[in-house]
Scaffold this motif. Structure first.
Motif, short mmCIF file in Angstrom:
data_model
loop_
_atom_site.label_atom_id
_atom_site.label_comp_id
_atom_site.label_asym_id
_atom_site.label_seq_id
_atom_site.Cartn_x
_atom_site.Cartn_y
_atom_site.Cartn_z
N LYS A 17 0.83 -1.20 0.00
CA LYS A 17 0.00 0.00 0.00
C LYS A 17 0.86 1.25 0.00
O LYS A 17 1.95 1.28 0.57
N PHE A 18 0.35 2.31 -0.61
CA PHE A 18 1.05 3.59 -0.63
C PHE A 18 0.81 4.33 0.68
O PHE A 18 1.72 4.92 1.24
N MET A 19 -0.42 4.30 1.17
CA MET A 19 -0.78 4.99 2.42
C MET A 19 -1.34 3.98 3.40
O MET A 19 -2.09 3.08 3.03
N GLU A 24 -2.76 0.22 10.75
CA GLU A 24 -1.98 -0.62 9.84
C GLU A 24 -0.49 -0.35 9.97
O GLU A 24 0.34 -1.26 9.91
N ALA A 25 -0.13 0.91 10.17
CA ALA A 25 1.27 1.31 10.20
C ALA A 25 1.96 0.89 11.50
O ALA A 25 3.16 0.59 11.49
N ALA A 26 1.24 0.88 12.61
CA ALA A 26 1.85 0.57 13.90
C ALA A 26 2.53 -0.81 13.91
O ALA A 26 3.73 -0.89 14.24
N PRO A 27 1.86 -1.88 13.57
CA PRO A 27 2.57 -3.17 13.57
C PRO A 27 3.60 -3.29 12.43
O PRO A 27 4.62 -3.94 12.59
N TYR A 28 3.33 -2.63 11.31
CA TYR A 28 4.26 -2.69 10.18
C TYR A 28 5.61 -2.08 10.54
O TYR A 28 6.66 -2.63 10.21
N PHE A 29 5.60 -0.95 11.24
CA PHE A 29 6.83 -0.26 11.61
C PHE A 29 7.27 -0.58 13.04
O PHE A 29 8.28 -0.05 13.50
N ASN A 30 6.50 -1.39 13.74
CA ASN A 30 6.80 -1.76 15.12
C ASN A 30 6.90 -0.53 16.03
O ASN A 30 7.82 -0.40 16.83
N VAL A 31 5.93 0.35 15.86
CA VAL A 31 5.82 1.57 16.67
C VAL A 31 4.40 1.59 17.23
O VAL A 31 3.46 1.20 16.56
N GLY A 32 4.24 2.05 18.45
CA GLY A 32 2.93 2.10 19.07
C GLY A 32 1.99 3.08 18.36
O GLY A 32 2.43 4.05 17.75
N GLU A 33 0.69 2.80 18.44
CA GLU A 33 -0.30 3.65 17.78
C GLU A 33 -0.28 5.07 18.32
O GLU A 33 -0.37 6.03 17.57
N LYS A 34 -0.13 5.21 19.63
CA LYS A 34 -0.13 6.53 20.25
C LYS A 34 1.07 7.36 19.77
O LYS A 34 0.95 8.52 19.41
N LYS A 35 2.23 6.73 19.74
CA LYS A 35 3.45 7.40 19.28
C LYS A 35 3.34 7.76 17.81
O LYS A 35 3.72 8.86 17.39
N TYR A 55 -5.69 10.05 10.29
CA TYR A 55 -4.36 10.30 9.73
C TYR A 55 -3.98 9.13 8.84
O TYR A 55 -4.23 7.97 9.17
N LEU A 56 -3.35 9.45 7.73
CA LEU A 56 -2.80 8.43 6.85
C LEU A 56 -1.30 8.66 6.75
O LEU A 56 -0.84 9.79 6.60
N ILE A 57 -0.55 7.60 6.85
CA ILE A 57 0.90 7.64 6.80
C ILE A 57 1.33 7.26 5.39
O ILE A 57 0.95 6.19 4.89
N ILE A 58 2.13 8.09 4.75
CA ILE A 58 2.69 7.76 3.44
C ILE A 58 3.89 6.86 3.71
O ILE A 58 4.91 7.30 4.24
N ARG A 59 3.73 5.59 3.37
CA ARG A 59 4.68 4.56 3.76
C ARG A 59 6.11 4.87 3.33
O ARG A 59 7.04 4.81 4.14
N THR A 60 6.32 5.21 2.08
CA THR A 60 7.68 5.44 1.58
C THR A 60 8.35 6.63 2.25
O THR A 60 9.53 6.58 2.58
N LYS A 61 7.58 7.69 2.48
CA LYS A 61 8.15 8.88 3.12
C LYS A 61 8.44 8.61 4.60
O LYS A 61 9.43 9.12 5.14
N PHE A 62 7.59 7.82 5.26
CA PHE A 62 7.87 7.49 6.66
C PHE A 62 9.09 6.58 6.76
O PHE A 62 9.87 6.71 7.71
N GLU A 63 9.27 5.68 5.80
CA GLU A 63 10.47 4.85 5.79
C GLU A 63 11.73 5.71 5.69
O GLU A 63 12.71 5.48 6.40
N GLU A 64 11.70 6.73 4.83
CA GLU A 64 12.83 7.66 4.73
C GLU A 64 13.04 8.40 6.03
O GLU A 64 14.18 8.60 6.47
N PHE A 65 11.95 8.85 6.66
CA PHE A 65 12.03 9.57 7.93
C PHE A 65 12.70 8.71 8.99
O PHE A 65 13.57 9.17 9.72
N VAL A 66 12.33 7.43 9.06
CA VAL A 66 12.90 6.53 10.05
C VAL A 66 14.39 6.30 9.76
O VAL A 66 15.21 6.30 10.68
N LEU A 67 14.73 6.14 8.50
CA LEU A 67 16.14 5.93 8.14
C LEU A 67 17.02 7.13 8.49
O LEU A 67 18.18 6.97 8.89
#
Length: 72
Positions: A17-19, A24-35, A55-67
Protein backbone atom coordinates in the motif's frame (compact mmCIF):
# COMPACT_ATOMS: atom_id res chain seq x y z
CA UNK A 1 -20.27 -2.89 -3.15
CA UNK A 2 -18.79 -1.71 0.15
CA UNK A 3 -18.14 -5.32 1.14
CA UNK A 4 -16.07 -5.86 -2.02
CA UNK A 5 -13.99 -2.74 -1.30
CA UNK A 6 -13.20 -3.83 2.27
CA UNK A 7 -12.17 -7.29 1.03
CA UNK A 8 -9.81 -5.69 -1.48
CA UNK A 9 -8.27 -3.44 1.16
CA UNK A 10 -7.89 -6.22 3.72
CA UNK A 11 -6.35 -8.56 1.16
CA UNK A 12 -3.54 -6.17 0.25
CA UNK A 13 -0.38 -6.40 2.36
CA UNK A 14 0.79 -3.25 4.15
CA UNK A 15 4.05 -3.32 2.20
CA UNK A 16 2.12 -2.98 -1.05
CA UNK A 17 0.00 0.00 0.00
CA UNK A 18 1.05 3.59 -0.63
CA UNK A 19 -0.78 4.99 2.42
CA UNK A 20 -1.42 3.26 5.72
CA UNK A 21 -3.80 4.04 8.54
CA UNK A 22 -2.36 4.37 12.04
CA UNK A 23 -3.63 0.89 12.93
CA UNK A 24 -1.98 -0.62 9.84
CA UNK A 25 1.27 1.31 10.20
CA UNK A 26 1.85 0.57 13.90
CA UNK A 27 2.57 -3.17 13.57
CA UNK A 28 4.26 -2.69 10.18
CA UNK A 29 6.83 -0.26 11.61
CA UNK A 30 6.80 -1.76 15.12
CA UNK A 31 5.82 1.57 16.67
CA UNK A 32 2.93 2.10 19.07
CA UNK A 33 -0.30 3.65 17.78
CA UNK A 34 -0.13 6.53 20.25
CA UNK A 35 3.45 7.40 19.28
CA UNK A 36 2.65 7.11 15.58
CA UNK A 37 -0.36 9.42 15.96
CA UNK A 38 1.82 12.02 17.72
CA UNK A 39 4.46 11.77 14.98
CA UNK A 40 1.75 12.20 12.33
CA UNK A 41 0.42 15.32 14.09
CA UNK A 42 3.89 16.83 14.40
CA UNK A 43 4.98 16.01 10.85
CA UNK A 44 1.80 16.82 8.95
CA UNK A 45 2.57 17.21 5.26
CA UNK A 46 5.98 15.60 5.63
CA UNK A 47 4.90 11.95 5.78
CA UNK A 48 1.34 12.20 7.08
CA UNK A 49 -1.93 13.58 5.73
CA UNK A 50 -5.28 14.07 7.43
CA UNK A 51 -8.15 12.62 5.45
CA UNK A 52 -11.65 13.00 6.85
CA UNK A 53 -11.23 12.06 10.49
CA UNK A 54 -8.06 9.97 10.32
CA UNK A 55 -4.36 10.30 9.73
CA UNK A 56 -2.80 8.43 6.85
CA UNK A 57 0.90 7.64 6.80
CA UNK A 58 2.69 7.76 3.44
CA UNK A 59 4.68 4.56 3.76
CA UNK A 60 7.68 5.44 1.58
CA UNK A 61 8.15 8.88 3.12
CA UNK A 62 7.87 7.49 6.66
CA UNK A 63 10.47 4.85 5.79
CA UNK A 64 12.83 7.66 4.73
CA UNK A 65 12.03 9.57 7.93
CA UNK A 66 12.90 6.53 10.05
CA UNK A 67 16.14 5.93 8.14
CA UNK A 68 17.23 9.54 8.64
CA UNK A 69 16.23 9.72 12.31
CA UNK A 70 18.49 8.61 15.10
CA UNK A 71 15.54 8.51 17.50
CA UNK A 72 11.77 8.36 17.18
Amino acid sequence: MQNEETKREEGMAAGQKFMLTIKEAAPYFNVGEKKLRRLAEDHMGEFAVYSGNRYLIIRTKFEEFVLNSSEI
